[in-house]
Design a protein around this motif. Sequence first.
Motif, PDB file in Angstrom:
ATOM      1  N   GLY A   1       0.809  -1.221   0.000  1.00 52.71           N
ATOM      2  CA  GLY A   1       0.000   0.000   0.000  1.00 52.71           C
ATOM      3  C   GLY A   1       0.835   1.260   0.000  1.00 52.71           C
ATOM      4  N   GLY A   2       2.125   1.108  -0.222  1.00 53.29           N
ATOM      5  CA  GLY A   2       2.976   2.302  -0.345  1.00 53.29           C
ATOM      6  C   GLY A   2       3.368   2.933   0.972  1.00 53.29           C
ATOM      7  N   ILE A   3       3.470   2.111   2.009  1.00 56.25           N
ATOM      8  CA  ILE A   3       3.880   2.656   3.314  1.00 56.25           C
ATOM      9  C   ILE A   3       5.345   2.317   3.585  1.00 56.25           C
ATOM     10  CG2 ILE A   3       3.526   2.512   5.822  1.00 56.25           C
ATOM     11  CD1 ILE A   3       0.594   2.414   5.357  1.00 56.25           C
ATOM     12  N   LEU A   4       6.061   3.348   3.985  1.00 65.09           N
ATOM     13  CA  LEU A   4       7.461   3.176   4.357  1.00 65.09           C
ATOM     14  C   LEU A   4       7.548   3.278   5.873  1.00 65.09           C
ATOM     15  CD1 LEU A   4      10.476   3.062   3.468  1.00 65.09           C
ATOM     16  CD2 LEU A   4      10.459   5.565   3.667  1.00 65.09           C
ATOM     17  N   LYS A   5       8.083   2.219   6.476  1.00 65.35           N
ATOM     18  CA  LYS A   5       8.198   2.247   7.936  1.00 65.35           C
ATOM     19  C   LYS A   5       9.586   2.734   8.306  1.00 65.35           C
ATOM     20  CE  LYS A   5       6.822  -0.620  11.805  1.00 65.35           C
ATOM     21  NZ  LYS A   5       6.510  -1.958  12.262  1.00 65.35           N
TER      22      LYS A   5
ATOM     23  N   ILE B   1      12.720   7.552  13.116  1.00 64.16           N
ATOM     24  CA  ILE B   1      11.953   8.807  12.992  1.00 64.16           C
ATOM     25  C   ILE B   1      10.688   8.830  13.849  1.00 64.16           C
ATOM     26  CG2 ILE B   1      10.518  10.206  11.412  1.00 64.16           C
ATOM     27  CD1 ILE B   1      12.684  10.026   9.378  1.00 64.16           C
ATOM     28  N   ASN B   2       9.810   7.841  13.685  1.00 68.16           N
ATOM     29  CA  ASN B   2       8.519   8.055  14.340  1.00 68.16           C
ATOM     30  C   ASN B   2       8.081   7.016  15.370  1.00 68.16           C
ATOM     31  OD1 ASN B   2       7.879   6.236  12.347  1.00 68.16           O
ATOM     32  ND2 ASN B   2       6.726   7.698  11.105  1.00 68.16           N
ATOM     33  N   HIS B   3       9.052   6.317  15.922  1.00 70.68           N
ATOM     34  CA  HIS B   3       8.742   5.535  17.135  1.00 70.68           C
ATOM     35  C   HIS B   3       9.993   5.627  18.004  1.00 70.68           C
ATOM     36  CE1 HIS B   3       6.815   3.019  19.886  1.00 70.68           C
ATOM     37  NE2 HIS B   3       6.871   1.839  19.283  1.00 70.68           N
TER      38      HIS B   3
ATOM     39  N   SER C   1      -6.364  10.211   7.687  1.00 67.78           N
ATOM     40  CA  SER C   1      -5.030   9.621   7.850  1.00 67.78           C
ATOM     41  C   SER C   1      -4.895   8.398   6.961  1.00 67.78           C
ATOM     42  CB  SER C   1      -4.794   9.228   9.300  1.00 67.78           C
ATOM     43  OG  SER C   1      -3.633   8.419   9.366  1.00 67.78           O
ATOM     44  N   PHE C   2      -3.947   8.516   6.072  1.00 69.18           N
ATOM     45  CA  PHE C   2      -3.682   7.459   5.106  1.00 69.18           C
ATOM     46  C   PHE C   2      -3.163   6.189   5.806  1.00 69.18           C
ATOM     47  CE2 PHE C   2       0.191   5.906   2.903  1.00 69.18           C
ATOM     48  CZ  PHE C   2      -0.414   5.191   1.898  1.00 69.18           C
ATOM     49  N   THR C   3      -2.310   6.376   6.801  1.00 70.45           N
ATOM     50  CA  THR C   3      -1.719   5.198   7.458  1.00 70.45           C
ATOM     51  C   THR C   3      -2.703   4.530   8.415  1.00 70.45           C
ATOM     52  OG1 THR C   3      -0.828   6.581   9.213  1.00 70.45           O
ATOM     53  CG2 THR C   3       0.658   6.059   7.391  1.00 70.45           C
ATOM     54  N   LYS C   4      -3.617   5.338   8.965  1.00 70.94           N
ATOM     55  CA  LYS C   4      -4.528   4.759   9.973  1.00 70.94           C
ATOM     56  C   LYS C   4      -5.927   4.518   9.418  1.00 70.94           C
ATOM     57  CE  LYS C   4      -1.752   6.195  13.729  1.00 70.94           C
ATOM     58  NZ  LYS C   4      -1.001   7.438  13.665  1.00 70.94           N
TER      59      LYS C   4
ATOM     60  N   ASP D   1       6.707  14.880   9.552  1.00 72.82           N
ATOM     61  CA  ASP D   1       7.638  13.805   9.176  1.00 72.82           C
ATOM     62  C   ASP D   1       7.406  13.350   7.728  1.00 72.82           C
ATOM     63  OD1 ASP D   1       5.176  12.640   9.907  1.00 72.82           O
ATOM     64  OD2 ASP D   1       6.104  10.784  10.606  1.00 72.82           O
ATOM     65  N   PHE D   2       6.133  13.175   7.343  1.00 73.58           N
ATOM     66  CA  PHE D   2       5.837  12.634   6.007  1.00 73.58           C
ATOM     67  C   PHE D   2       4.913  13.552   5.221  1.00 73.58           C
ATOM     68  CE2 PHE D   2       7.419   8.525   7.357  1.00 73.58           C
ATOM     69  CZ  PHE D   2       7.785   7.922   6.165  1.00 73.58           C
ATOM     70  N   LEU D   3       5.138  13.578   3.929  1.00 78.14           N
ATOM     71  CA  LEU D   3       4.164  14.144   2.988  1.00 78.14           C
ATOM     72  C   LEU D   3       3.808  13.017   2.017  1.00 78.14           C
ATOM     73  CD1 LEU D   3       2.575  16.367   1.494  1.00 78.14           C
ATOM     74  CD2 LEU D   3       4.708  17.019   0.357  1.00 78.14           C
ATOM     75  N   ALA D   4       2.544  12.617   2.040  1.00 75.17           N
ATOM     76  CA  ALA D   4       2.107  11.531   1.148  1.00 75.17           C
ATOM     77  C   ALA D   4       1.029  12.087   0.217  1.00 75.17           C
ATOM     78  CB  ALA D   4       1.621  10.353   1.979  1.00 75.17           C
ATOM     79  N   ASN D   5      -0.237  11.897   0.579  1.00 77.87           N
ATOM     80  CA  ASN D   5      -1.310  12.468  -0.255  1.00 77.87           C
ATOM     81  C   ASN D   5      -1.533  13.954   0.020  1.00 77.87           C
ATOM     82  OD1 ASN D   5      -2.176  10.020  -1.622  1.00 77.87           O
ATOM     83  ND2 ASN D   5      -2.790   9.328   0.425  1.00 77.87           N
TER      84      ASN D   5
ATOM     85  N   GLU E   1       9.161  12.873   1.642  1.00 72.36           N
ATOM     86  CA  GLU E   1       8.009  13.044   0.732  1.00 72.36           C
ATOM     87  C   GLU E   1       7.908  11.800  -0.132  1.00 72.36           C
ATOM     88  OE1 GLU E   1       8.128  16.601  -1.659  1.00 72.36           O
ATOM     89  OE2 GLU E   1       6.729  15.783  -3.147  1.00 72.36           O
ATOM     90  N   LYS E   2       6.709  11.249  -0.219  1.00 69.04           N
ATOM     91  CA  LYS E   2       6.494  10.139  -1.146  1.00 69.04           C
ATOM     92  C   LYS E   2       5.868  10.746  -2.411  1.00 69.04           C
ATOM     93  CE  LYS E   2       4.186   7.688   1.832  1.00 69.04           C
ATOM     94  NZ  LYS E   2       3.343   6.591   2.323  1.00 69.04           N
ATOM     95  N   ALA E   3       6.743  10.968  -3.395  1.00 69.25           N
ATOM     96  CA  ALA E   3       6.332  11.717  -4.584  1.00 69.25           C
ATOM     97  C   ALA E   3       5.222  11.011  -5.343  1.00 69.25           C
ATOM     98  CB  ALA E   3       7.543  11.941  -5.484  1.00 69.25           C
TER      99      ALA E   3
HETATM  100  O1  LIG Z   1       5.528   6.165   8.832  1.00 65.10           O
HETATM  101  C1  LIG Z   1       4.878   6.555   7.844  1.00 65.10           C
HETATM  102  N1  LIG Z   1       5.103   5.948   6.655  1.00 65.10           N
HETATM  103  C2  LIG Z   1       4.449   6.304   5.528  1.00 65.10           C
HETATM  104  O2  LIG Z   1       4.672   5.724   4.461  1.00 65.10           O
HETATM  105  C3  LIG Z   1       3.539   7.374   5.624  1.00 65.10           C
HETATM  106  N2  LIG Z   1       2.744   7.992   4.723  1.00 65.10           N
HETATM  107  C4  LIG Z   1       2.100   8.949   5.370  1.00 65.10           C
HETATM  108  N3  LIG Z   1       2.448   8.951   6.659  1.00 65.10           N
HETATM  109  C5  LIG Z   1       3.348   7.989   6.851  1.00 65.10           C
HETATM  110  N4  LIG Z   1       4.008   7.589   7.949  1.00 65.10           N
END
Ligand SMILES: O=c1[nH]c(=O)c2nc[nH]c2[nH]1
Length: 239
Positions: A67-71, A76-78, A147-150, A174-178, A204-206
């Motif tokens: 689904g295009g999620i980068l952990k 960074i975020n945990h 929220s795209f991730t949640k 931290d992220f720019l997605a949609n 940024e996820k282009a």
């Molecule tokens: O950890 C994250 N990974 C993602 O790919 C993402 N996209 C929006 N927000 C996000 N947070």
Amino acid sequence: MFFISSGGIDRLIIFCGGNLIFYFFYTIFAPHFGHAGRKNIQTGYKEEKDMQQLKERILRDGKCFEGGILKVDNFINHQMDPILMKSMAVEFVRRFASRDINKILTIEASGIAPAIMVGYLLELPVVFAKKKKPSTMENMLATKVFSFTKNNTYDVCVCKDYLQPGDKVLFIDDFLANGNAAKGVMDLVRQSGAELAGMGFLIEKAFQHGGDYLRAQGIHVESLAVIESLDGCRITLKD
Ligand SMILES: O=c1[nH]c(=O)c2nc[nH]c2[nH]1
Ligand SMILES: O=P(O)(O)OC[C@H]1O[C@H](OP(=O)(O)OP(=O)(O)O)[C@H](O)[C@@H]1O
């Protein structure tokens, strides 16, 4: 170590017979080196335009999900890497140096760490938009963010006291997605009568095109690492 005083404190001569005194002063002052204020920050740091450290870390520790999620929760975020976080904040300060800013704005939860680093370096207040309305919050501005991730829609709010006409706001996340969080923040800033000075993102996820939208609105957007694709769970970064 000896202290020889002649004529009171105006002539204090310190003889140091070893590294002890150096260690003493270093321990006290070292944490402040390089954080000494806005002017030093804008000119005193080595430029790291390409944010190589971040890109290497994404490739080393980032994990790709369906689904295009980068952990990136290893740094960074945990679990967070404060040294990298500081370098990234320094780079934001450099990239937004030409902007007139009096406040940093972010959205909870993952934006708080980078935002507070930027606020610390610029010596500016940091406001985070909340995803739950506190019962004690009066006078609030609110908007909805998906929220795209949640896979959830939140009522995001901020107290009018902390976002006012005349504020010049730098949004950090931290992220720019949609771009949903960013659009929500644009709405809050618009409602408040403040001015949006720019938007800075660690990643940024282009391929989700939120950045295209924001740039088309004429917003000054800076992303420190841009992911071109996560196809086949392979991380492809833009140079
Ligand atoms: O950890 C994250 N990974 C993602 O790919 C993402 N996209 C929006 N927000 C996000 N947070
Ligand atoms: O551009 P978008 O599609 O809006 O995606 C980016 C947003 O998504 C993430 O927040 P998330 O909702 O995962 O919450 P978190 O901050 O609690 O991690 C991230 O922190 C951004 O705020």
